[in-house]
Motif scaffolding. Sequence first.
Motif, PDB file in Angstrom:
ATOM      1  N   ASP A 176       0.805  -1.451   0.336  1.00 38.02           N
ATOM      2  CA  ASP A 176      -0.070   0.064   0.139  1.00 38.02           C
ATOM      3  C   ASP A 176       0.769   1.427   0.039  1.00 38.02           C
ATOM      4  N   ALA A 181       0.188   2.224  -6.334  1.00 35.24           N
ATOM      5  CA  ALA A 181      -1.103   1.654  -5.064  1.00 35.24           C
ATOM      6  C   ALA A 181      -2.169   2.310  -5.107  1.00 35.24           C
ATOM      7  N   PRO A 252      -5.803 -11.854  -5.543  1.00 41.27           N
ATOM      8  CA  PRO A 252      -6.828 -10.846  -4.817  1.00 41.27           C
ATOM      9  C   PRO A 252      -8.446 -11.896  -3.835  1.00 41.27           C
ATOM     10  N   GLN A 256      -6.208 -11.811   0.202  1.00 41.56           N
ATOM     11  CA  GLN A 256      -5.727 -10.606   1.142  1.00 41.56           C
ATOM     12  C   GLN A 256      -4.968 -10.495   2.077  1.00 41.56           C
ATOM     13  N   VAL A 261      -2.097  -4.588  -2.054  1.00 45.49           N
ATOM     14  CA  VAL A 261      -3.413  -4.097  -2.540  1.00 45.49           C
ATOM     15  C   VAL A 261      -3.365  -4.494  -3.838  1.00 45.49           C
ATOM     16  N   TYR A 262      -4.279  -5.382  -4.681  1.00 44.97           N
ATOM     17  CA  TYR A 262      -4.306  -5.156  -5.803  1.00 44.97           C
ATOM     18  C   TYR A 262      -5.025  -4.475  -6.931  1.00 44.97           C
ATOM     19  N   ILE A 263      -4.200  -4.370  -7.975  1.00 49.20           N
ATOM     20  CA  ILE A 263      -4.185  -3.464  -9.683  1.00 49.20           C
ATOM     21  C   ILE A 263      -4.964  -4.141 -10.316  1.00 49.20           C
TER      22      ILE A 263
END
Length: 324
Positions: A176, A181, A252, A256, A261-263
């Motif tokens: 993050d 992010a 994702p 988690q 974070v997953y983009i």
Amino acid sequence: MGEGGVELRDIEIFLALAEELHFGRTAERLHITQARVSQAIAKQERRIGAALFERTSRRVTLTPLGARLRDDLSAGYERIRDGVESAMETARGVRGSLRLGIFGANAHDLAPVTRVFRQRYPSCGLSFHEVGFSDPFGLLRAGDVDLQTCWLPVREPDLAVGPVVMEGPLSLMVSDSHPLAGRGRVRLEDLGDCVLPAIPEPAPRYWVGALEPFHTPNGRPIVRGPVVTTFQEVEGFVLHEGLAAVVHAEGPRYYQRPGIVYIPIEDAPPGRWALIWRAAAETELVRAYARAAEDVLDELPREALTRQQARPAGQERTPGRPAR
């Protein structure tokens, strides 16, 4: 069976035509003549005493009675077919234990397939064995698993590629605090600003590159960082060392973690997973599990699972019965 009865083949023809709504495609799908399709439908309509299809020069549609008959017959036909297939497998000697290799959380996504397999072959054992992405084919070639999941492509002459069992979007996993992010989505070109993990041999370069490319679409090299052999190692470097990693949809979905974070990568092709096995060591149990997967494909949405015929040693083949 005479005019007073209904043959199972005639039910199959009716259900296929109810799906295809085209006499020619139905005949091609069932490997019969178009005249045989017409004869079977005419016989059923005579027996019932009413039309099941409306036919014009342009289209074929179900009548309300035909639609009701389709709904009534479908579930029963599937149960009959599964029972006959199970009996045939028993007669052919489907027995023993199947060793299934999986990456990470694949067992969760394979649950519908495993459930069908267990229902059909309750006396057969099934065990799960984790496969590492640094040596994706090692357990299979050593004979420690009978078949396994693997992301595509797989271009190994000794391995058969069976049904695609999972498909989903790729994401970029970052901490993050990573510069990317805060982005709602990224593109493959953005990977040129990242450091990705290095997956060592014997993982083939073409296979690694299918997930984590070595160059951006504009030709910029994508830097490789520390060598990793497990997903947990990837997570550690992402969280604490600023690494980024391209991951499949199960990232994702199942992983988690605080600080990660997953983009979504908007222009990446979907990641696809298939069953693979050694072509020279194909068994009835392997074919049985592959057939269970193919049958599940018929029931689930196309975006969840898509069909692919098996291809051992570069040549097309289909385990078990033909696709319906």
